[in-house]
Design a protein around this motif. Structure first.
Motif, PDB file in Angstrom:
ATOM      1  N   ASP A   1       0.807  -1.221   0.000  1.00 53.62           N
ATOM      2  CA  ASP A   1       0.000   0.000   0.000  1.00 53.62           C
ATOM      3  C   ASP A   1       0.841   1.272   0.000  1.00 53.62           C
ATOM      4  N   LYS A   2       2.141   1.125  -0.070  1.00 52.20           N
ATOM      5  CA  LYS A   2       3.036   2.281  -0.184  1.00 52.20           C
ATOM      6  C   LYS A   2       4.310   1.849  -0.897  1.00 52.20           C
TER       7      LYS A   2
ATOM      8  N   LEU B   1      -1.304   5.167 -13.872  1.00 44.30           N
ATOM      9  CA  LEU B   1      -2.357   5.417 -12.873  1.00 44.30           C
ATOM     10  C   LEU B   1      -2.017   4.753 -11.547  1.00 44.30           C
ATOM     11  N   ASN B   2      -1.408   3.578 -11.620  1.00 46.64           N
ATOM     12  CA  ASN B   2      -1.022   2.874 -10.404  1.00 46.64           C
ATOM     13  C   ASN B   2       0.008   3.656  -9.604  1.00 46.64           C
ATOM     14  N   VAL B   3       0.916   4.344 -10.307  1.00 45.87           N
ATOM     15  CA  VAL B   3       1.894   5.189  -9.605  1.00 45.87           C
ATOM     16  C   VAL B   3       1.174   6.309  -8.856  1.00 45.87           C
TER      17      VAL B   3
ATOM     18  N   SER C   1      -1.435   2.653  -3.495  1.00 43.56           N
ATOM     19  CA  SER C   1      -1.984   1.682  -2.532  1.00 43.56           C
ATOM     20  C   SER C   1      -2.881   0.638  -3.191  1.00 43.56           C
ATOM     21  N   TYR C   2      -3.211   0.811  -4.483  1.00 44.59           N
ATOM     22  CA  TYR C   2      -4.074  -0.131  -5.198  1.00 44.59           C
ATOM     23  C   TYR C   2      -3.279  -0.979  -6.195  1.00 44.59           C
ATOM     24  N   GLY C   3      -2.031  -1.269  -5.853  1.00 44.57           N
ATOM     25  CA  GLY C   3      -1.143  -1.971  -6.769  1.00 44.57           C
ATOM     26  C   GLY C   3      -1.685  -3.305  -7.260  1.00 44.57           C
TER      27      GLY C   3
END
Length: 201
Positions: A55-56, A168-170, A174-176
């Motif tokens: 998540d980080k 978008l993931n970057v 936290s939604y990797g």
């Protein structure tokens, strides 16, 4: 006038033949669907069984062995599903699956995949586990974009989709696992279904 139309028709047929000879058209629709299912199953295992919740960017996880084994298993299953069916489709079209075009396609994919793999391993050694998902999507997208030069246009479009999901993931780090599941899971399934209805029906 009729002769001119015949010439145009002949030129169109020659162009079509040249495009077919320079494009790798033996990509499997079912392999794409299965690869997507494997990826969704892998993401579920990572999240629910292995409790991998990056998540980080700096994310501490005690032992990555099980995660690496899961990812390797997904890759292996995807290849096992893709290679025989691609060979079958090539034989069906009186072509060889392993030819000059497929070699160029794999070479064009290998450069970004190997570069991305090395970078990801280096970042993992520094504990930057939250970047695994976005970077795998980005470099896989680069590989697909390159492969699109030797395959159908839809492969290049899928590359753009994967790169977009990676970026978008970057932004939403936290939604990797969710982005990874969408990219490697749902996108592959949609691609496979599209390929089936376009080329197989």
């Amino acid at each position: 006038m009729k002769e001119e139309q015949d010439y145009i028709k002949d030129i169109a047929e020659i162009r079509s033949m040249m495009e077919r000879s320079s494009k790798f058209l033996s990509l499997s629709d079912w392999a794409g669907i299965l690869a997507g299912i494997y990826a969704l199953a892998g993401a579920w295992i990572a999240y629910n069984v292995l409790e991998f919740h990056p998540d980080k960017i700096f994310y501490i996880y005690p032992d990555l062995t099980d995660i690496i084994l899961t990812a390797t298993g997904i890759l292996f299953l995807s290849l096992v599903s893709a290679l025989p069916d691609s060979r079958r489709k090539a034989l069906k079209n009186d072509k060889k699956a392993w030819n000059a075009t497929s070699r160029r396609l794999l070479t064009s994919m290998a450069v970004p995949l190997l570069t991305g793999g090395i970078l990801i391993m280096l970042l993992i050694s520094y504990g930057l586990l939250g970047l695994i998902a976005p970077l795998t999507l980005l470099f896989y997208g680069f590989a697909l974009y390159n492969a699109g030069s030797y395959s159908i246009d839809e492969v290049r479009i899928m590359g753009f989709v994967q790169m977009t999901l990676g970026l978008l993931n970057v932004a939403f780090i936290s939604y990797g696992l969710l982005f990874w599941a969408i990219g490697f899971g749902l996108v592959h399934i949609v691609y496979g279904i599209y390929m089936y209805f376009r080329f197989e029906r």
